[in-house]
Design an enzyme around this catalytic site. Sequence first.
Site, PDB file in Angstrom:
ATOM      1  N   ASP A  17       0.823  -1.215   0.000  1.00 19.90           N
ATOM      2  CA  ASP A  17       0.000   0.000   0.000  1.00 19.90           C
ATOM      3  C   ASP A  17       0.859   1.268   0.000  1.00 19.90           C
ATOM      4  O   ASP A  17       1.949   1.287   0.568  1.00 19.90           O
ATOM      5  CB  ASP A  17      -0.887  -0.030   1.256  1.00 19.90           C
ATOM      6  CG  ASP A  17      -2.077   0.893   1.127  1.00 19.90           C
ATOM      7  OD1 ASP A  17      -2.324   1.433   0.034  1.00 19.90           O
ATOM      8  OD2 ASP A  17      -2.773   1.081   2.146  1.00 19.90           O
ATOM      9  N   ARG A  21       0.127   7.549  -2.858  1.00 17.13           N
ATOM     10  CA  ARG A  21       0.621   8.656  -2.016  1.00 17.13           C
ATOM     11  C   ARG A  21       2.084   8.966  -2.293  1.00 17.13           C
ATOM     12  O   ARG A  21       2.490  10.121  -2.296  1.00 17.13           O
ATOM     13  CB  ARG A  21       0.409   8.323  -0.525  1.00 17.13           C
ATOM     14  CG  ARG A  21      -0.977   8.691  -0.053  1.00 17.13           C
ATOM     15  CD  ARG A  21      -1.301   8.027   1.253  1.00 17.13           C
ATOM     16  NE  ARG A  21      -1.544   6.598   1.060  1.00 17.13           N
ATOM     17  CZ  ARG A  21      -1.578   5.714   2.039  1.00 17.13           C
ATOM     18  NH1 ARG A  21      -1.366   6.094   3.281  1.00 17.13           N
ATOM     19  NH2 ARG A  21      -1.833   4.446   1.785  1.00 17.13           N
ATOM     20  N   TRP A  22       2.870   7.943  -2.541  1.00 16.86           N
ATOM     21  CA  TRP A  22       4.287   8.144  -2.858  1.00 16.86           C
ATOM     22  C   TRP A  22       4.396   9.066  -4.084  1.00 16.86           C
ATOM     23  O   TRP A  22       5.201   9.996  -4.103  1.00 16.86           O
ATOM     24  CB  TRP A  22       4.948   6.796  -3.140  1.00 16.86           C
ATOM     25  CG  TRP A  22       6.426   6.844  -3.367  1.00 16.86           C
ATOM     26  CD1 TRP A  22       7.401   6.667  -2.429  1.00 16.86           C
ATOM     27  CD2 TRP A  22       7.100   7.092  -4.610  1.00 16.86           C
ATOM     28  NE1 TRP A  22       8.641   6.786  -3.009  1.00 16.86           N
ATOM     29  CE2 TRP A  22       8.486   7.047  -4.345  1.00 16.86           C
ATOM     30  CE3 TRP A  22       6.673   7.346  -5.910  1.00 16.86           C
ATOM     31  CZ2 TRP A  22       9.440   7.242  -5.349  1.00 16.86           C
ATOM     32  CZ3 TRP A  22       7.623   7.543  -6.899  1.00 16.86           C
ATOM     33  CH2 TRP A  22       8.988   7.497  -6.615  1.00 16.86           C
ATOM     34  N   HIS A  34       2.962   3.137  -8.761  1.00 14.52           N
ATOM     35  CA  HIS A  34       2.864   1.689  -9.021  1.00 14.52           C
ATOM     36  C   HIS A  34       4.133   1.210  -9.727  1.00 14.52           C
ATOM     37  O   HIS A  34       4.664   0.151  -9.410  1.00 14.52           O
ATOM     38  CB  HIS A  34       1.640   1.370  -9.882  1.00 14.52           C
ATOM     39  CG  HIS A  34       0.331   1.723  -9.228  1.00 14.52           C
ATOM     40  ND1 HIS A  34       0.050   1.408  -7.928  1.00 14.52           N
ATOM     41  CD2 HIS A  34      -0.776   2.363  -9.700  1.00 14.52           C
ATOM     42  CE1 HIS A  34      -1.177   1.841  -7.623  1.00 14.52           C
ATOM     43  NE2 HIS A  34      -1.683   2.420  -8.683  1.00 14.52           N
ATOM     44  N   SER A  62      -7.377  -6.041  -5.996  1.00 19.32           N
ATOM     45  CA  SER A  62      -8.486  -6.607  -5.220  1.00 19.32           C
ATOM     46  C   SER A  62      -9.792  -6.548  -6.004  1.00 19.32           C
ATOM     47  O   SER A  62      -9.911  -5.811  -6.991  1.00 19.32           O
ATOM     48  CB  SER A  62      -8.639  -5.850  -3.899  1.00 19.32           C
ATOM     49  OG  SER A  62      -9.271  -4.610  -4.126  1.00 19.32           O
ATOM     50  N   GLU A  64     -12.192  -5.067  -5.097  1.00 15.12           N
ATOM     51  CA  GLU A  64     -12.696  -3.700  -4.908  1.00 15.12           C
ATOM     52  C   GLU A  64     -11.945  -2.687  -5.789  1.00 15.12           C
ATOM     53  O   GLU A  64     -12.411  -1.574  -5.998  1.00 15.12           O
ATOM     54  CB  GLU A  64     -12.559  -3.276  -3.436  1.00 15.12           C
ATOM     55  CG  GLU A  64     -13.573  -3.944  -2.502  1.00 15.12           C
ATOM     56  CD  GLU A  64     -13.306  -5.435  -2.278  1.00 15.12           C
ATOM     57  OE1 GLU A  64     -12.128  -5.816  -2.126  1.00 15.12           O
ATOM     58  OE2 GLU A  64     -14.275  -6.223  -2.291  1.00 15.12           O
ATOM     59  N   LEU A 129      10.824 -20.618  -3.558  1.00 12.02           N
ATOM     60  CA  LEU A 129       9.790 -19.778  -2.941  1.00 12.02           C
ATOM     61  C   LEU A 129       8.495 -19.936  -3.719  1.00 12.02           C
ATOM     62  O   LEU A 129       8.500 -19.866  -4.953  1.00 12.02           O
ATOM     63  CB  LEU A 129      10.231 -18.299  -3.004  1.00 12.02           C
ATOM     64  CG  LEU A 129       9.205 -17.268  -2.513  1.00 12.02           C
ATOM     65  CD1 LEU A 129       9.072 -17.331  -0.985  1.00 12.02           C
ATOM     66  CD2 LEU A 129       9.591 -15.849  -2.935  1.00 12.02           C
ATOM     67  N   ARG A 182       1.856  -4.797   6.187  1.00 13.94           N
ATOM     68  CA  ARG A 182       1.157  -3.767   5.426  1.00 13.94           C
ATOM     69  C   ARG A 182       1.929  -2.463   5.532  1.00 13.94           C
ATOM     70  O   ARG A 182       2.269  -2.025   6.629  1.00 13.94           O
ATOM     71  CB  ARG A 182      -0.275  -3.563   5.922  1.00 13.94           C
ATOM     72  CG  ARG A 182      -1.007  -2.526   5.080  1.00 13.94           C
ATOM     73  CD  ARG A 182      -2.493  -2.469   5.329  1.00 13.94           C
ATOM     74  NE  ARG A 182      -3.109  -1.599   4.344  1.00 13.94           N
ATOM     75  CZ  ARG A 182      -4.331  -1.722   3.860  1.00 13.94           C
ATOM     76  NH1 ARG A 182      -5.102  -2.683   4.291  1.00 13.94           N
ATOM     77  NH2 ARG A 182      -4.799  -0.882   2.957  1.00 13.94           N
ATOM     78  N   ARG A 188      -5.293  -2.070   8.385  1.00 14.85           N
ATOM     79  CA  ARG A 188      -6.477  -2.852   7.980  1.00 14.85           C
ATOM     80  C   ARG A 188      -6.039  -4.118   7.247  1.00 14.85           C
ATOM     81  O   ARG A 188      -4.942  -4.166   6.707  1.00 14.85           O
ATOM     82  CB  ARG A 188      -7.329  -2.040   6.980  1.00 14.85           C
ATOM     83  CG  ARG A 188      -8.019  -0.839   7.514  1.00 14.85           C
ATOM     84  CD  ARG A 188      -8.925  -0.248   6.423  1.00 14.85           C
ATOM     85  NE  ARG A 188      -8.167   0.329   5.331  1.00 14.85           N
ATOM     86  CZ  ARG A 188      -7.644   1.545   5.328  1.00 14.85           C
ATOM     87  NH1 ARG A 188      -7.791   2.339   6.369  1.00 14.85           N
ATOM     88  NH2 ARG A 188      -6.970   1.983   4.294  1.00 14.85           N
ATOM     89  N   GLU A 201       0.244 -13.007  12.649  1.00 18.49           N
ATOM     90  CA  GLU A 201       0.800 -11.819  13.295  1.00 18.49           C
ATOM     91  C   GLU A 201       0.789 -10.694  12.259  1.00 18.49           C
ATOM     92  O   GLU A 201       0.974 -10.946  11.067  1.00 18.49           O
ATOM     93  CB  GLU A 201       2.248 -12.085  13.744  1.00 18.49           C
ATOM     94  CG  GLU A 201       2.374 -13.154  14.808  1.00 18.49           C
ATOM     95  CD  GLU A 201       1.725 -12.749  16.130  1.00 18.49           C
ATOM     96  OE1 GLU A 201       1.767 -11.561  16.483  1.00 18.49           O
ATOM     97  OE2 GLU A 201       1.172 -13.642  16.804  1.00 18.49           O
TER      98      GLU A 201
HETATM   99  C1  FPP Z   1      -1.823   0.045  -3.499  1.00 18.11           C
HETATM  100  O1  FPP Z   1      -1.371   1.369  -3.517  1.00 18.11           O
HETATM  101  C2  FPP Z   1      -1.205  -0.770  -4.548  1.00 18.11           C
HETATM  102  C3  FPP Z   1      -1.884  -1.390  -5.563  1.00 18.11           C
HETATM  103  C4  FPP Z   1      -3.346  -1.308  -5.714  1.00 18.11           C
HETATM  104  C5  FPP Z   1      -1.224  -2.196  -6.615  1.00 18.11           C
HETATM  105  C6  FPP Z   1       0.203  -2.557  -6.400  1.00 18.11           C
HETATM  106  C7  FPP Z   1       0.663  -3.388  -7.551  1.00 18.11           C
HETATM  107  C8  FPP Z   1       1.944  -3.619  -7.864  1.00 18.11           C
HETATM  108  C9  FPP Z   1       3.091  -3.071  -7.082  1.00 18.11           C
HETATM  109  C10 FPP Z   1       2.267  -4.488  -9.050  1.00 18.11           C
HETATM  110  C11 FPP Z   1       2.015  -5.918  -8.770  1.00 18.11           C
HETATM  111  C12 FPP Z   1       2.339  -6.775  -9.916  1.00 18.11           C
HETATM  112  C13 FPP Z   1       2.575  -8.116  -9.855  1.00 18.11           C
HETATM  113  C14 FPP Z   1       2.893  -8.876 -11.106  1.00 18.11           C
HETATM  114  C15 FPP Z   1       2.531  -8.837  -8.560  1.00 18.11           C
HETATM  115  P1  FPP Z   1      -2.461   2.521  -3.572  1.00 18.11           P
HETATM  116  O2  FPP Z   1      -2.670   2.902  -5.005  1.00 18.11           O
HETATM  117  O3  FPP Z   1      -3.687   2.092  -2.842  1.00 18.11           O
HETATM  118  O4  FPP Z   1      -1.741   3.690  -2.800  1.00 18.11           O
HETATM  119  P2  FPP Z   1      -2.477   4.851  -1.969  1.00 18.11           P
HETATM  120  O5  FPP Z   1      -3.147   4.160  -0.793  1.00 18.11           O
HETATM  121  O6  FPP Z   1      -1.337   5.732  -1.555  1.00 18.11           O
HETATM  122  O7  FPP Z   1      -3.440   5.507  -2.894  1.00 18.11           O
END
Ligand code: FPP
Length: 236
Positions: A17, A21-22, A34, A62, A64, A129, A182, A188, A201
């Site tokens: 997560d 914001r980053w 992302h 997700s 959602e 893994l 998280r 959450r 945990e």
């Molecule tokens: C949440 O940050 C992150 C996501 C919804 C997606 C993260 C996905 C990846 C890093 C790529 C995964 C790819 C593979 C192949 C596993 P957010 O957008 O909710 O951040 P915010 O809470 O700051 O808005």
Amino acid sequence: MPKRNPTVPKHIACVMDGNGRWAEQRGLARIEGHKMGEHSLFEAVEGAIELGVEWLTVYAFSTENWKRPPDEVKFLIGFNDDILLRRQDELNEMGVQIRFVGRNDWRVPKRLVNRMNEASALTKGNKKLKFTIAFNYGGRAEIADAVKSLMASGVSADKVNERMIARHLYDPDMPEVDLMIRTSGEFRTSNFLLWHLAYSEMWFTDTLWPDFTRAHMADAVADFQQRGRRYGGVTA
Ligand code: FPP
């Protein structure tokens, strides 16, 4: 004093997560966050291997997340596809077995489903893994789907028990989660692996996912090893 637990968690689950914001903190578009998250994803995979973790599961998309702006949804779908295409050989060479959990409904493009099948087939013999990507995943949806599949198998109501439900989850081989991580200061579970998190945990950090490294994972594991796990019982 509860007994300490010196073992390495067998199964770690990550809620990645804070990407949005980053990016916003840097005046960038959310998708840039992302993109940076890919590096952290590989830090998590490599960190898990170094620590001797057997299973790592990440929440990539997700049930959602379809509510996000269409451009971001489109990006996330393409991004998952693209990461698999570009990096499946590397993961294969690292001995990573790629697995997926989630609902395979009409919203998941055929192209991505094919890519997932290809990545699973390519890496299925790997032992280092078990790396599971949760895509179009929701914990409640998984339990509902398991119940549906159980009923379709013709089982009578008086025979239903927890073990039977577990056998009908998306991946019946997936063990319970020992440690959930998280990032981004949110506390959450957000419908992630509800069944498997029952006695997990939890480890939270303010670090945003694009800044997450294997050192954070090592910290989380060290913290886990200080905790006493009682599973509802008492410690002798
Ligand atoms: C949440 O940050 C992150 C996501 C919804 C997606 C993260 C996905 C990846 C890093 C790529 C995964 C790819 C593979 C192949 C596993 P957010 O957008 O909710 O951040 P915010 O809470 O700051 O808005």
